[in-house]
Motif scaffolding. Sequence first.
Motif, PDB file in Angstrom:
ATOM      1  N   TYR A 209       0.846  -1.187   0.000  1.00  0.00           N
ATOM      2  CA  TYR A 209       0.000   0.000   0.000  1.00  0.00           C
ATOM      3  C   TYR A 209       0.887   1.245   0.000  1.00  0.00           C
ATOM      4  CZ  TYR A 209      -3.554  -3.416   1.421  1.00  0.00           C
ATOM      5  OH  TYR A 209      -4.387  -4.497   1.477  1.00  0.00           O
ATOM      6  N   VAL A 210       0.778   2.038  -1.067  1.00  0.00           N
ATOM      7  CA  VAL A 210       1.667   3.189  -1.258  1.00  0.00           C
ATOM      8  C   VAL A 210       0.836   4.446  -1.480  1.00  0.00           C
ATOM      9  CG1 VAL A 210       3.598   4.122  -2.583  1.00  0.00           C
ATOM     10  CG2 VAL A 210       3.341   1.640  -2.343  1.00  0.00           C
ATOM     11  N   PRO A 211       1.088   5.532  -0.737  1.00  0.00           N
ATOM     12  CA  PRO A 211       0.338   6.776  -0.954  1.00  0.00           C
ATOM     13  C   PRO A 211       0.685   7.400  -2.313  1.00  0.00           C
ATOM     14  CG  PRO A 211       2.121   7.148   0.580  1.00  0.00           C
ATOM     15  CD  PRO A 211       2.091   5.672   0.322  1.00  0.00           C
ATOM     16  N   ARG A 212      -0.276   8.090  -2.895  1.00  0.00           N
ATOM     17  CA  ARG A 212      -0.075   8.638  -4.237  1.00  0.00           C
ATOM     18  C   ARG A 212       1.108   9.591  -4.299  1.00  0.00           C
ATOM     19  NH1 ARG A 212      -2.733   8.021  -8.549  1.00  0.00           N
ATOM     20  NH2 ARG A 212      -4.526   7.135  -7.438  1.00  0.00           N
ATOM     21  N   SER A 213       1.292  10.402  -3.273  1.00  0.00           N
ATOM     22  CA  SER A 213       2.408  11.354  -3.305  1.00  0.00           C
ATOM     23  C   SER A 213       3.742  10.628  -3.398  1.00  0.00           C
ATOM     24  CB  SER A 213       2.387  12.242  -2.057  1.00  0.00           C
ATOM     25  OG  SER A 213       2.559  11.464  -0.876  1.00  0.00           O
ATOM     26  N   LEU A 214       3.860   9.524  -2.722  1.00  0.00           N
ATOM     27  CA  LEU A 214       5.096   8.736  -2.747  1.00  0.00           C
ATOM     28  C   LEU A 214       5.224   7.992  -4.082  1.00  0.00           C
ATOM     29  CD1 LEU A 214       6.974   8.683  -0.242  1.00  0.00           C
ATOM     30  CD2 LEU A 214       6.235   6.346   0.150  1.00  0.00           C
ATOM     31  N   TRP A 215       4.116   7.411  -4.531  1.00  0.00           N
ATOM     32  CA  TRP A 215       4.114   6.637  -5.775  1.00  0.00           C
ATOM     33  C   TRP A 215       4.533   7.505  -6.964  1.00  0.00           C
ATOM     34  CZ3 TRP A 215       4.282   1.758  -7.026  1.00  0.00           C
ATOM     35  CH2 TRP A 215       3.864   1.327  -8.292  1.00  0.00           C
TER      36      TRP A 215
ATOM     37  N   VAL B 234      -2.377   1.881  -4.843  1.00  0.00           N
ATOM     38  CA  VAL B 234      -2.033   3.278  -4.600  1.00  0.00           C
ATOM     39  C   VAL B 234      -3.239   3.971  -3.981  1.00  0.00           C
ATOM     40  CG1 VAL B 234      -1.253   5.446  -5.620  1.00  0.00           C
ATOM     41  CG2 VAL B 234      -0.425   3.257  -6.552  1.00  0.00           C
ATOM     42  N   PHE B 235      -3.047   4.527  -2.793  1.00  0.00           N
ATOM     43  CA  PHE B 235      -4.152   5.189  -2.102  1.00  0.00           C
ATOM     44  C   PHE B 235      -3.897   6.690  -2.004  1.00  0.00           C
ATOM     45  CE2 PHE B 235      -1.164   3.962   1.237  1.00  0.00           C
ATOM     46  CZ  PHE B 235      -1.107   5.080   2.067  1.00  0.00           C
ATOM     47  N   GLU B 236      -4.968   7.432  -1.852  1.00  0.00           N
ATOM     48  CA  GLU B 236      -4.846   8.884  -1.699  1.00  0.00           C
ATOM     49  C   GLU B 236      -4.286   9.192  -0.312  1.00  0.00           C
ATOM     50  OE1 GLU B 236      -5.295  10.777  -4.253  1.00  0.00           O
ATOM     51  OE2 GLU B 236      -6.073   9.122  -5.460  1.00  0.00           O
TER      52      GLU B 236
END
Length: 545
Positions: free
Chosen positions: A337-343, A438-440
């Motif tokens: 699970y990766v936040p969009r800003s990081l992705w 990818v999550f917000e």
Amino acid sequence: MAQLASFKVPVINNEPMRSYAPGSADRKGLEAALQRVAAAAPYDVPAIVNGKEIRSGDKQGQPMPHDHAKNLSVYHAATAETVTKAIDGALAVKPEWEDMPWADRAAIFLKAADLIAGKYRFDIMAATMLGQGKNAWQAEIDSAAELVDFLRFSVKFVEELYTQQPSRNSDGVWNRTEFRPLEGFVLAVTPFNFTAIGGNLVVAPAIVGNVVVWKPAPAANYSSYLLYKILVEAGLPDGVIQFVPGSPPDIVKQCIDHKEFAGLHFTGSTHVFRKLWKDIANNIDLYRSYPRIVGETGGKNFHVYHPSSDIKPGVIQAIRAAFEYSGQKCSALSRCYVPRSLWEGGFQEELIKQAGSITIGPCTEFQHFTGPVIGRPAFDRITGIIEKAKQEGAEVIVGGTADDSKGFFVQPTVIVTKDPKSITMTQEIFGPVMTVYVFEDSEWDQTLELIDTTTEYGLTGALFGRDRLAVTKAAGKLRNAAGNFYINNKSTGAVVGQQPFGGARASGTNDKSGSISIFYRFVSARSIMESFVDPTEFSYPSNLV
């Protein structure tokens, strides 16, 4: 026998890892062992009951995963008659084994550890590499260091267990506790993926005085056989551990249908473990006592990254957790699970770069990061799941290809899904497949809830982030999501004596191998109270008038 002193075992430490660098003596020794072990294959492996080899003639092969046309061993599947002899023989030797002084029992397993650490290190590594598809580093971790650690720390933990005594005694009374072995025999059903786990599942009950019927995994047959012979060389008496390769359903059923069945030590699939639990429950009126059921099963292990996470270390940890030993670890990373800003800020790019550079190949070629999956059923299952993910609309950004022409090779695969409950986010794969959701960034709390509720498993998980407040809160929310929980570290690699291993929920009974906890499950305590002062009358002071 007389006990003339209270003995103290030597100081126990974790076995040092060797690197097998090019040109080193260890590399040369291991290469020579690989050549020697491969040249002598296929090995003829019998059942061993009461110290005697039994060849049924029902021969089953153990193909080498990197070269499946060749067998590392051919084993003789145990017949029902052989299993009966194994149970009867184990029960016959049990009184003598449990009465053996603790120091003598301990010495057997300490010697076995030293034999593996030295004399047989390269041989058991070669057997694990050729038979189970591990590269040199993974074999070193498993069949050398961890196996040695299990043996040595078992002695340490049992010594600690035996020192636990009542803290209070009334005047004229001495209270004592002894930790008896279970009444009957223990069945150990061991997996293919760790030679060390196979050893631990057998040794943990035996070291506290139990006798064990060992049903090894067919795909780990030769390394299990070699370990058995090492234990015998270390002084293990005939019959204490009975080695019975063969059909898992038949052998297991015969054992759990026996009146003297006292315990199950199991590592394998959740489906099989649940069935065994039901079968044992249906037999409950048959048994002398309530059997102990100890099991570690599957996982759908996770990494979750807070927006404050560092990108490159996080990617490296994910790759190691997902793709070491082709993902064939109970603890392997499967859902990420990766936040969009990081992705979008570099994680995706770094992941594609790093994962795309992985090479796979046979264990005899040391340059490869990983190797084959264990066999045909695994290969077909893994490739089938990848195809289903594609049909669901998921995107394969790394790998996704496979080749079974010579060995069972599946390219390390990274899938990106928009559905957090898609097949590769919920179904255990046990292969080199990692799925990213990818999550917000604003949905951090909802994502933690998703991680905790998406699957039935609860084995391992890892949380990454520099924001300590966020890490602390998230660790609390994920308290029941994993029996082994890591902060800024990958979800794999528990070390004996350091991180006791096991999961709850559908992942097992969480009895924590690699710690003292596991040994409580294979003993039945007896409280002893001895009086030194005789009573003079039966009436109480309150009876006086």
